[in-house]
Motif scaffolding. Structure first.
Motif, short mmCIF file in Angstrom:
data_model
loop_
_atom_site.label_atom_id
_atom_site.label_comp_id
_atom_site.label_asym_id
_atom_site.label_seq_id
_atom_site.Cartn_x
_atom_site.Cartn_y
_atom_site.Cartn_z
N ARG A 190 0.77 -0.91 -0.01
CA ARG A 190 -0.17 0.00 -0.04
C ARG A 190 0.67 1.29 0.08
O ARG A 190 0.60 2.35 -0.47
N GLU A 191 1.90 1.26 0.92
CA GLU A 191 2.80 2.51 0.86
C GLU A 191 3.50 2.79 -0.30
O GLU A 191 3.93 3.86 -0.51
N SER A 192 3.38 1.89 -1.38
CA SER A 192 4.06 2.13 -2.68
C SER A 192 3.29 2.67 -3.61
O SER A 192 3.60 3.09 -4.78
N ILE A 193 1.90 2.61 -3.31
CA ILE A 193 1.01 3.31 -4.37
C ILE A 193 0.75 4.68 -4.11
O ILE A 193 0.54 5.21 -2.93
N ASP A 194 0.92 5.33 -5.30
CA ASP A 194 0.56 6.73 -5.22
C ASP A 194 -0.60 7.27 -5.25
O ASP A 194 -1.46 7.24 -6.09
N GLU A 195 -1.13 7.71 -4.15
CA GLU A 195 -2.48 7.99 -3.71
C GLU A 195 -2.91 9.43 -4.36
O GLU A 195 -4.14 9.55 -4.13
N THR A 196 -1.96 10.08 -4.92
CA THR A 196 -2.50 11.41 -5.47
C THR A 196 -2.98 10.95 -6.94
O THR A 196 -3.64 11.81 -7.71
N ILE A 197 -2.69 9.67 -7.35
CA ILE A 197 -3.28 9.24 -8.70
C ILE A 197 -4.34 8.33 -8.56
O ILE A 197 -5.40 8.19 -9.12
N ALA A 198 -3.92 7.04 -7.67
CA ALA A 198 -5.20 5.95 -7.56
C ALA A 198 -6.18 6.37 -6.65
O ALA A 198 -5.93 7.18 -5.50
N PHE A 199 -7.42 6.25 -6.91
CA PHE A 199 -8.47 6.60 -5.84
C PHE A 199 -9.45 5.53 -5.23
O PHE A 199 -9.40 4.42 -6.15
N GLN A 200 -10.02 5.69 -4.32
CA GLN A 200 -10.54 4.58 -3.87
C GLN A 200 -12.00 4.62 -4.08
O GLN A 200 -12.75 5.79 -4.10
N ALA A 201 -12.52 3.42 -4.81
CA ALA A 201 -13.86 3.51 -5.10
C ALA A 201 -14.41 2.04 -5.47
O ALA A 201 -13.58 1.42 -6.13
N SER A 202 -15.80 1.88 -5.47
CA SER A 202 -16.25 0.48 -6.11
C SER A 202 -17.19 0.92 -7.22
O SER A 202 -17.62 2.06 -7.38
N ARG A 203 -17.15 0.11 -8.41
CA ARG A 203 -18.09 0.04 -9.51
C ARG A 203 -19.40 0.66 -8.92
O ARG A 203 -19.92 -0.09 -8.04
N TYR A 204 -19.97 1.62 -9.69
CA TYR A 204 -21.29 2.09 -9.28
C TYR A 204 -21.48 2.44 -7.69
O TYR A 204 -22.62 2.46 -7.23
N GLY A 205 -20.45 2.59 -7.00
CA GLY A 205 -20.55 2.71 -5.55
C GLY A 205 -20.94 1.40 -4.87
O GLY A 205 -21.06 1.31 -3.65
#
Ligand SMILES: Cc1cc2nc3c(=O)[nH]c(=O)nc-3n(C[C@H](O)[C@H](O)[C@H](O)COP(=O)(O)OP(=O)(O)OC[C@H]3O[C@@H](n4cnc5c(N)ncnc54)[C@H](O)[C@@H]3O)c2cc1C
Length: 418
Positions: free
Chosen positions: A134-149
């Motif tokens: 997790r700490e190596s994922i760039d969170e300024t680019i990756a966003f947290q979401a599920s399809r259709y919420g």
């Protein structure tokens, strides 16, 4: 059972034959395999003693002369006064036993296991997608979401269960081009299995057409990038692999790309430029149990704690991990026969953390696992320097293992005197 009955990979009649590489990997405790080996040494591993005796130069890795290693293990077992070696195929599950028949478990025994535990309990192939920290994922680019919420996991709030790496059309085209031309691993002949649905390597799917992944695991539907406010051209989704959210699995990215190619190509995914791979993808023949669904916490049958499983069949990956689970299975069967409860080292140790994974992983997505730091409990304090952090985790693990070992040895002393 060798040489009476052969397997597609082994070629000798020796015990502990290493079928492929000749290395038990790093000896440095700031490396997950190094830490696991240090823990095994604390428990008196006979396998590592034989490996040390057969060691060949390989820098900080523990590499061995495979013949000398297998000969040493065979001699040790064969000359032990309490051990009788019987070379035959086991086809039934008997009480007071340890089943350690590996990724190439014979068909008859595999059938007996499926009859006892259910057909879904034993897989014959693994299709493994890479896992990144997790700490190596760039969170300024990756966003947290599920399809259709939807699919939001309990306790996840409004943000959704997945991390999503959005791609523009240019990024997607470049990625597909790199993926389809990357160097792939071509395994042993017996390994050339036809692919099952849901088990197809991502590079094979991509080779079927430029849009195939965009209509498959990389489909962007139901997702909106909060930064641009619009739907990305394509998306790579990451699903959490552990309760604490330290390990994230690239959904649908099972692969046969060579390791340097996985690093090169998957780091092209926006948000993963600095990805730290905790496990690489792979696809091969592998008989392994769905341990979280089928076994007890000490990896025995649930209805008979004296039938234990060890080695790769339990869902661990690799020589070191397999040997480590064998060591603990030996300790536990001996305890059970002596009237004591089975024990598992605490999850701050690499061995205890592996057992925890096999107990608590999600059975619906269970895939084999190698030793890695994402499995072990985090330190209470934040340490920025990664190497230093691992050294501290290793110090804590070895102290905990020494204490745990002392407690089980004192159980054994009590049993001897009573
Ligand atoms: C082709 C191949 C390459 C691999 N390369 C590597 C590598 O480079 N590095 C790595 O770390 N791991 C590698 N692995 C994984 C490796 O097999 C395991 O890490 C490790 O050997 C597993 O140890 P084990 O004791 O669980 O099983 P094994 O080492 O496979 O031992 C199981 C034994 O059980 C015997 N057996 C099977 N069925 C029966 C039965 N019914 N009755 C009696 N005996 C039986 C088999 O003959 C075998 O001797 C590879 C696996 C394969 C198949």
């Amino acid at each position: 059972m060798r040489p009476v009955r052969k397997t597609p990979a082994h070629t000798t009649d020796k015990l502990a034959e290493l079928v492929c590489s000749n290395t038990f990997k790093s000896t440095e405790t700031s490396n997950a395999h190094g830490l696991l080996k240090a823990e095994m040494r604390a428990l008196g591993s006979m396998i590592l003693e034989c490996a040390d005796a057969a060691r060949v130069p390989a820098g900080s890795a523990l590499a061995v002369d495979r013949d000398a290693f297998a000969s040493a293990v065979t001699a040790k077992i064969a000359s032990h006064p309490n051990i009788e070696v019987t070379r035959e195929e086991v086809t039934t599950l008997e009480p007071c036993s340890i089943i350690a028949t590996g990724p190439l478990t014979s068909d008859a025994l595999a059938e007996a296991i499926r009859q006892r535990l259910g057909v879904g309990a034993l897989a014959f192939y693994d299709a493994i997608a890479p896992i990144v920290s997790r700490e190596s994922i760039d969170e300024t680019i990756a966003f947290q979401a599920s399809r259709y919420g939807r699919e939001t996991m309990e306790g996840e709030g409004e943000e959704g269960a997945y991390l999503n790496c959005p791609m523009s059309k240019e990024e997607y085209d470049a990625f597909i081009s790199a993926l389809t031309t990357a160097d792939q691993f071509h395994g042993h002949e017996f390994d050339e299995a036809p692919y099952f649905e849901g088990c197809m390597p991502v590079e094979v799917a991509a080779g079927r057409g430029a849009e195939t992944l965009r209509f498959g695991p990389m489909k962007p539907v139901g997702l909106q990038d909060p930064r641009s406010g619009s739907r990305p051209h394509a998306v790579v989704q990451l699903r959490r692999e552990d309760r604490h959210g330290r390990m994230w699995n690239l959904v649908g990215f099972q692969t046969r790309l060579r390791i340097p190619e996985q690093q090169r190509v998957f780091r092209m995914i926006p948000g993963l430029a600095n990805a730290e791979f905790l496990r690489y993808g792979s696809i091969h023949r592998n008989s392994y149990l769905n341990s979280p669904a089928a076994l007890s916490s000490h990896l025995s049958l649930r209805d008979d704690p004296t039938v234990l499983f060890a080695g790769q069949i339990t869902g661990v990956e690799g020589y070191t991990e397999s040997s480590a689970t064998g060591l603990l299975a030996g300790i536990n069967l001996s305890r059970i026969i002596g009237g004591d409860e089975p024990v598992i080292p605490p999850p701050v140790t690499m061995l205890g953390a592996l057992y925890r994974y096999m107990r608590e992983a999600d059975p619906t997505h269970f895939q084999p696992m190698n030793a890695n730091f994402g499995l072990v409990d985090d330190l209470p304090e934040t340490i920025r320097d990664k190497k230093r952090k691992r050294e501290l985790i290793a110090e804590r693990a070895l102290a905990a293992m020494a204490e745990w070992n002392e407690s089980i040895e004192s159980d054994a002393r009590v049993a001897e005197t009573s």
